[in-house]
Design a protein around this motif. Structure first.
Motif, PDB file in Angstrom:
ATOM      1  N   ASP A 139       0.833  -1.211   0.000  1.00 25.56           N
ATOM      2  CA  ASP A 139       0.000   0.000   0.000  1.00 25.56           C
ATOM      3  C   ASP A 139       0.861   1.251   0.000  1.00 25.56           C
ATOM      4  N   GLU A 140       1.878   1.284   0.855  1.00 29.15           N
ATOM      5  CA  GLU A 140       2.754   2.459   0.939  1.00 29.15           C
ATOM      6  C   GLU A 140       3.474   2.711  -0.389  1.00 29.15           C
ATOM      7  N   ILE A 141       3.914   1.659  -1.042  1.00 30.28           N
ATOM      8  CA  ILE A 141       4.598   1.796  -2.332  1.00 30.28           C
ATOM      9  C   ILE A 141       3.647   2.359  -3.380  1.00 30.28           C
ATOM     10  N   TYR A 146       0.909   4.143  -2.819  1.00 30.51           N
ATOM     11  CA  TYR A 146       0.605   5.535  -2.480  1.00 30.51           C
ATOM     12  C   TYR A 146       1.721   6.464  -2.951  1.00 30.51           C
ATOM     13  N   GLU A 147       2.947   6.036  -2.747  1.00 29.15           N
ATOM     14  CA  GLU A 147       4.090   6.847  -3.183  1.00 29.15           C
ATOM     15  C   GLU A 147       4.160   6.914  -4.710  1.00 29.15           C
ATOM     16  N   LEU A 148       3.911   5.787  -5.351  1.00 29.28           N
ATOM     17  CA  LEU A 148       3.956   5.727  -6.815  1.00 29.28           C
ATOM     18  C   LEU A 148       2.967   6.719  -7.435  1.00 29.28           C
ATOM     19  N   TYR A 149       1.765   6.792  -6.845  1.00 27.33           N
ATOM     20  CA  TYR A 149       0.750   7.692  -7.380  1.00 27.33           C
ATOM     21  C   TYR A 149       0.798   9.090  -6.764  1.00 27.33           C
ATOM     22  N   GLY A 150       1.717   9.311  -5.838  1.00 24.59           N
ATOM     23  CA  GLY A 150       1.882  10.627  -5.244  1.00 24.59           C
ATOM     24  C   GLY A 150       0.694  11.079  -4.419  1.00 24.59           C
ATOM     25  N   THR A 203      -1.587  12.263  -1.341  1.00 25.30           N
ATOM     26  CA  THR A 203      -1.400  13.053  -0.123  1.00 25.30           C
ATOM     27  C   THR A 203      -1.939  12.250   1.064  1.00 25.30           C
ATOM     28  N   ASN A 204      -1.636  12.701   2.269  1.00 19.64           N
ATOM     29  CA  ASN A 204      -2.149  12.019   3.462  1.00 19.64           C
ATOM     30  C   ASN A 204      -3.672  11.986   3.465  1.00 19.64           C
ATOM     31  N   ILE A 244      -4.808   9.346   1.036  1.00 24.56           N
ATOM     32  CA  ILE A 244      -4.541   8.016   1.601  1.00 24.56           C
ATOM     33  C   ILE A 244      -5.624   7.658   2.616  1.00 24.56           C
TER      34      ILE A 244
END
Length: 73
Positions: free
Chosen positions: A50-52, A54-58, A60-61, A64
């Protein structure tokens, strides 16, 4: 008898007495502990994925939080 043995659980299953409740209980406890460890490992892996993503798609908190709330439903 031809037997393919993989790991200590298979060996214990072959050596244990099926009529002895203590053997059955011991195997149950071992398998339950192993399942709990695998479940925890799966949860950690899912969180990392999930974290990867979220980072891949940029994301925001706030985005998320929205995604995670939607996933609970």
């Amino acid at each position: 008898m031809d037997v393919l043995v993989i790991g200590t659980y298979a060996i214990k299953a072959l050596l244990s007495d099926p009529d002895d409740p203590a053997d059955g209980l011991e195997r149950y406890v071992e398998i339950k502990e192993r399942a709990e460890k695998l479940d925890a490992k799966t949860k950690r892996t899912d969180k990392l994925i999930d974290e990867i993503v979220y980072e891949l798609y940029g994301l925001t908190n706030e985005e998320i939080e929205t995604v995670e709330e939607a996933a609970k439903e």
